[in-house]
Write a protein that holds these residues in place. Structure first.
Motif, short mmCIF file in Angstrom:
data_model
loop_
_atom_site.label_atom_id
_atom_site.label_comp_id
_atom_site.label_asym_id
_atom_site.label_seq_id
_atom_site.Cartn_x
_atom_site.Cartn_y
_atom_site.Cartn_z
N LEU A 103 0.72 -1.35 -0.03
CA LEU A 103 -0.05 0.05 -0.19
C LEU A 103 0.85 1.27 -0.08
O LEU A 103 0.60 2.29 -0.54
N GLY A 104 1.98 1.38 0.76
CA GLY A 104 2.95 2.17 0.57
C GLY A 104 3.30 2.61 -0.83
O GLY A 104 3.54 3.77 -1.40
N VAL A 105 3.70 1.42 -1.62
CA VAL A 105 3.96 1.76 -2.95
C VAL A 105 3.11 2.33 -3.84
O VAL A 105 3.27 3.25 -4.79
N ILE A 106 1.58 1.92 -3.55
CA ILE A 106 0.70 2.34 -4.38
C ILE A 106 0.45 3.81 -4.11
O ILE A 106 0.33 4.56 -4.76
N VAL A 107 0.35 4.28 -2.82
CA VAL A 107 0.19 5.60 -2.39
C VAL A 107 1.19 6.42 -2.80
O VAL A 107 1.27 7.71 -3.32
N ALA A 108 2.49 6.05 -2.73
CA ALA A 108 3.74 6.86 -3.01
C ALA A 108 3.87 6.74 -4.49
O ALA A 108 5.00 7.51 -4.90
N PHE A 109 3.16 6.22 -5.20
CA PHE A 109 3.52 6.13 -6.91
C PHE A 109 3.96 7.46 -7.42
O PHE A 109 4.84 7.76 -8.25
N PRO A 110 2.71 8.70 -7.21
CA PRO A 110 3.17 9.90 -7.69
C PRO A 110 4.53 10.51 -7.37
O PRO A 110 5.22 10.93 -8.30
N TYR A 111 5.07 10.30 -6.18
CA TYR A 111 6.22 10.62 -5.72
C TYR A 111 7.33 9.96 -6.28
O TYR A 111 8.31 10.38 -6.65
N ILE A 112 7.30 8.69 -6.41
CA ILE A 112 8.23 7.75 -6.88
C ILE A 112 8.51 8.36 -8.59
O ILE A 112 9.46 8.61 -8.94
N LEU A 113 7.26 8.62 -9.20
CA LEU A 113 7.55 9.25 -10.44
C LEU A 113 8.19 10.42 -10.71
O LEU A 113 8.93 10.82 -11.44
N TRP A 114 7.89 11.39 -9.48
CA TRP A 114 8.53 12.54 -9.34
C TRP A 114 9.98 12.49 -9.57
O TRP A 114 10.67 13.29 -9.88
N GLU A 115 10.34 11.54 -8.47
CA GLU A 115 11.73 11.31 -8.38
C GLU A 115 12.50 10.63 -9.62
O GLU A 115 13.78 11.16 -10.00
N ILE A 116 11.64 10.02 -10.27
CA ILE A 116 12.21 9.52 -11.62
C ILE A 116 12.45 10.63 -12.50
O ILE A 116 13.51 10.73 -13.46
N TRP A 117 11.41 11.53 -12.72
CA TRP A 117 11.58 12.64 -13.50
C TRP A 117 12.52 13.69 -13.01
O TRP A 117 13.28 14.10 -14.05
N ARG A 118 12.91 13.67 -11.98
CA ARG A 118 14.05 14.60 -11.25
C ARG A 118 15.19 14.20 -12.01
O ARG A 118 15.91 14.79 -12.19
N PHE A 119 15.42 12.78 -12.00
CA PHE A 119 16.58 12.16 -12.30
C PHE A 119 16.67 12.30 -13.90
O PHE A 119 18.01 12.43 -14.34
N ILE A 120 15.79 12.12 -14.72
CA ILE A 120 15.89 12.32 -16.20
C ILE A 120 15.94 13.43 -16.84
O ILE A 120 16.24 13.70 -17.83
N SER A 121 15.12 14.41 -16.23
CA SER A 121 14.84 15.63 -16.64
C SER A 121 16.09 16.63 -17.07
O SER A 121 16.01 17.14 -17.98
N PRO A 122 17.22 16.28 -16.36
CA PRO A 122 18.61 17.26 -16.94
C PRO A 122 19.07 16.85 -18.16
O PRO A 122 19.67 17.77 -18.68
N GLY A 123 18.71 15.61 -18.70
CA GLY A 123 19.23 15.11 -19.88
C GLY A 123 18.32 15.67 -20.78
O GLY A 123 18.55 15.17 -22.34
N LEU A 124 17.35 16.34 -20.60
CA LEU A 124 16.10 16.40 -21.87
C LEU A 124 16.35 18.15 -22.19
O LEU A 124 16.91 18.92 -21.37
N THR A 125 15.92 18.24 -23.57
CA THR A 125 15.86 19.70 -23.92
C THR A 125 14.81 20.48 -23.35
O THR A 125 13.79 20.00 -22.71
N GLU A 126 14.77 21.78 -23.49
CA GLU A 126 13.65 22.50 -22.90
C GLU A 126 12.35 22.33 -23.53
O GLU A 126 11.37 22.32 -22.91
N ARG A 127 12.34 22.00 -24.88
CA ARG A 127 11.27 21.64 -25.29
C ARG A 127 10.73 20.22 -25.06
O ARG A 127 9.48 20.10 -24.62
#
Length: 273
Positions: A103-127
């Protein structure tokens, strides 16, 4: 010297990834602690809610069949006075710990996605960053739609079927705590992950592994795969499998349109450049 800087850069990325994973794990464990502290309420009102004859899905299905003058087993739900069996000394403790983590994994899912996004976003262009800002919202929405669908549709149908299925009266059903909670939690996670299909297709199209033409060509094959997945997730009754398969097939059609939109945008950007 350049090789050393490259190595340090690689180690720096690993260190950054480690902290993203640590923060994600911390969020899961904190939520798991909350669920563990309130385990009685969680089990009574959520994990064991489908064993109540007045569960809302049973009432809605009963009313639906009544509209057409049809008799339905959902109008006479009866799980008897039997309780789930805990046959090991540590069963209840370990089950509450494990279910709290899930249940912790299910409820924390948006936060986990946010952490993944923070990791990969520096390698993306502004567009790319601008166009992908809705990723967390869309992925989380699909995930929780899957949670909602599995909890209010798949789980009650499956539990009603399995608890009343009996080969002969010589066999008495006496289910364990682990089997019931495992059934519910596996459905919650399994169906929710399947609802992420459009997001998966989006990224596979972005990297060139999937095209809309490919998805259209193998639509019939996808139908077979979806039915197999539905058979794995649900009990062996046709009704439950069809109910699971229909929304997944709808998501497949949405995925085709998502893939086509990605290809169209890529072609438009290529023409501009």
């Amino acid at each position: 010297m350049a090789a050393e800087q490259k190595e340090m850069s690689f180690l720096g990325h690993l260190e950054e990834l480690r902290w993203h994973l640590v923060r994600s794990a911390a969020a899961i464990f904190l939520l798991a602690i909350v669920f563990f502290v309130f385990a009685k309420q969680v089990y009574t009102h959520f994990l064991l809610a489908h064993l109540q004859p007045d569960f809302i899905t049973y009432q809605l299905f009963c009313d639906f069949f009544d509209l057409f003058g049809m008799d339905s087993a959902f109008c006479s739900i009866n799980f008897g006075e039997k309780k789930l069996q805990s046959i090991k000394v540590t069963s209840q403790l370990m089950n509450s710990i494990w279910s709290s983590l899930i249940l912790g994994v299910i409820v924390a899912f948006p936060y986990i996605l946010w952490e993944i996004w923070r990791f990969i976003s520096p390698g993306l262009t502004e567009r790319e960053i601008k166009k992908s800002r809705g990723f967390i919202l869309i992925a989380s929405f699909l995930f929780f739609i899957g949670v909602f669908f599995s909890f209010y549709v798949i789980a009650p149908i499956s539990i009603q079927f399995l608890y009343n299925y009996q080969i002969t009266e010589a066999i008495e059903n006496s289910f364990t705590l682990e089997s019931h909670i495992g059934l519910v939690t596996n459905m919650l996670l399994g169906v929710s992950v399947l609802f992420e299909l459009p997001v998966l297709i989006y990224f596979l199209t972005k990297i060139g592994l999937i095209t809309p033409a490919f998805l259209r060509k193998y639509r019939k094959h996808a139908l077979v795969v979806v039915l197999i997945l539905a058979a794995i997730i649900t009990p062996p009754d046709v009704a439950s499998q069809v109910i699971v398969a229909i929304p997944i097939l709808i998501l497949y059609e949405i995925s085709i349109r998502v893939s086509a939109r990605v290809i169209k945008n890529q072609e438009k950007n290529a023409n501009k450049s």
